[in-house]
Write a protein that holds these residues in place. Structure first.
Motif, PDB file in Angstrom:
ATOM      1  N   ARG A 254       0.841  -1.187   0.000  1.00  0.00           N
ATOM      2  CA  ARG A 254       0.000   0.000   0.000  1.00  0.00           C
ATOM      3  C   ARG A 254       0.879   1.241   0.000  1.00  0.00           C
ATOM      4  O   ARG A 254       2.026   1.206   0.440  1.00  0.00           O
TER       5      ARG A 254
ATOM      6  N   SER B  24     -13.302   8.496   9.603  1.00  0.00           N
ATOM      7  CA  SER B  24     -13.618   8.536  11.029  1.00  0.00           C
ATOM      8  C   SER B  24     -14.827   9.433  11.258  1.00  0.00           C
ATOM      9  O   SER B  24     -15.305   9.527  12.375  1.00  0.00           O
TER      10      SER B  24
ATOM     11  N   LYS C 282      -8.544   1.116  10.297  1.00  0.00           N
ATOM     12  CA  LYS C 282      -8.193   2.358  10.971  1.00  0.00           C
ATOM     13  C   LYS C 282      -7.950   3.447   9.923  1.00  0.00           C
ATOM     14  O   LYS C 282      -7.647   3.133   8.767  1.00  0.00           O
ATOM     15  N   PRO C 283      -8.034   4.710  10.313  1.00  0.00           N
ATOM     16  CA  PRO C 283      -7.755   5.781   9.345  1.00  0.00           C
ATOM     17  C   PRO C 283      -6.375   5.657   8.714  1.00  0.00           C
ATOM     18  O   PRO C 283      -6.208   5.983   7.532  1.00  0.00           O
ATOM     19  N   GLU C 284      -5.413   5.168   9.465  1.00  0.00           N
ATOM     20  CA  GLU C 284      -4.054   5.031   8.924  1.00  0.00           C
ATOM     21  C   GLU C 284      -3.926   3.908   7.902  1.00  0.00           C
ATOM     22  O   GLU C 284      -2.876   3.750   7.293  1.00  0.00           O
ATOM     23  N   ASP C 285      -4.981   3.138   7.709  1.00  0.00           N
ATOM     24  CA  ASP C 285      -4.987   2.126   6.653  1.00  0.00           C
ATOM     25  C   ASP C 285      -5.364   2.736   5.295  1.00  0.00           C
ATOM     26  O   ASP C 285      -5.292   2.045   4.273  1.00  0.00           O
ATOM     27  N   THR C 286      -5.762   3.992   5.295  1.00  0.00           N
ATOM     28  CA  THR C 286      -6.111   4.665   4.046  1.00  0.00           C
ATOM     29  C   THR C 286      -4.899   4.737   3.127  1.00  0.00           C
ATOM     30  O   THR C 286      -3.844   5.235   3.518  1.00  0.00           O
ATOM     31  N   ALA C 287      -5.078   4.224   1.909  1.00  0.00           N
ATOM     32  CA  ALA C 287      -3.972   4.175   0.941  1.00  0.00           C
ATOM     33  C   ALA C 287      -4.480   3.561  -0.355  1.00  0.00           C
ATOM     34  O   ALA C 287      -5.602   3.047  -0.416  1.00  0.00           O
TER      35      ALA C 287
ATOM     36  N   THR D  69     -10.250   3.887   1.534  1.00  0.00           N
ATOM     37  CA  THR D  69     -10.364   5.072   2.373  1.00  0.00           C
ATOM     38  C   THR D  69     -11.154   4.721   3.623  1.00  0.00           C
ATOM     39  O   THR D  69     -12.285   4.232   3.528  1.00  0.00           O
TER      40      THR D  69
ATOM     41  N   ALA E  63       0.312   5.379   0.907  1.00  0.00           N
ATOM     42  CA  ALA E  63      -0.482   6.533   1.324  1.00  0.00           C
ATOM     43  C   ALA E  63       0.141   7.792   0.731  1.00  0.00           C
ATOM     44  O   ALA E  63       1.332   7.816   0.397  1.00  0.00           O
TER      45      ALA E  63
ATOM     46  N   LYS F   2       3.866   9.135   1.280  1.00  0.00           N
ATOM     47  CA  LYS F   2       4.635   8.079   1.948  1.00  0.00           C
ATOM     48  C   LYS F   2       5.147   7.064   0.937  1.00  0.00           C
ATOM     49  O   LYS F   2       4.641   6.968  -0.177  1.00  0.00           O
TER      50      LYS F   2
ATOM     51  N   SER G  35       2.004  -3.761  11.893  1.00  0.00           N
ATOM     52  CA  SER G  35       0.944  -2.758  11.749  1.00  0.00           C
ATOM     53  C   SER G  35      -0.403  -3.359  11.341  1.00  0.00           C
ATOM     54  O   SER G  35      -1.451  -2.753  11.601  1.00  0.00           O
TER      55      SER G  35
END
Length: 119
Positions: free
Chosen positions: A38, A119, A86-91, A116, A40, A43, A62
């Motif tokens: 993935r 939250s 989780k929001p940090e999985d958005t990619a 996406t 983001a 990143k 993670s």
């Protein structure tokens, strides 16, 4: 030539689930390791999960315990079940395959599918 086509991305709320699929087609003599990555915004691309042709899997911390990679060798397809998102999985999620076409090995990539988590 080999094509990898991903599907299953979309918008999901925090704590929800998605299942990604990636189907390989073309000049395939043998599909070796397959993986999901993935990337983001802003990143570097990171490894999410790998699976060998024999079904051995590996995950970074993670996603361990939340994501499950699997494959159907008869369909040349790899899946990624993502739970407790989780929001940090958005990619953008990409699948990758190590393919032996009977003459040489080469790594192929899919076009990516957006995930996406809101939250």
């Amino acid at each position: 030539q080999v094509q990898l086509v991903e599907s299953g991305g979309g918008l999901v709320q925090v704590g929800g689930s998605l299942r990604l699929s990636c189907a390989a087609s073309g000049s395939i003599f043998r599909l070796n390791d397959m993986a999901w990555y993935r990337q983001a915004p802003g990143k570097q691309r990171e490894l999410v999960a790998t699976i060998t042709s024999g079904g051995i899997t590996n995950y970074p911390d993670s996603v361990k315990g939340r994501f499950t990679i699997s494959r159907d060798n008869a369909k040349n397809t790899v899946y990624l079940q993502m739970n407790t998102l989780k929001p940090e999985d958005t990619a953008v999620y990409y699948c990758s395959a190590d393919v032996f076409n009977g003459i040489f090995r080469e790594q192929y990539w899919g076009q990516g599918t957006q995930v996406t988590v809101s939250s």
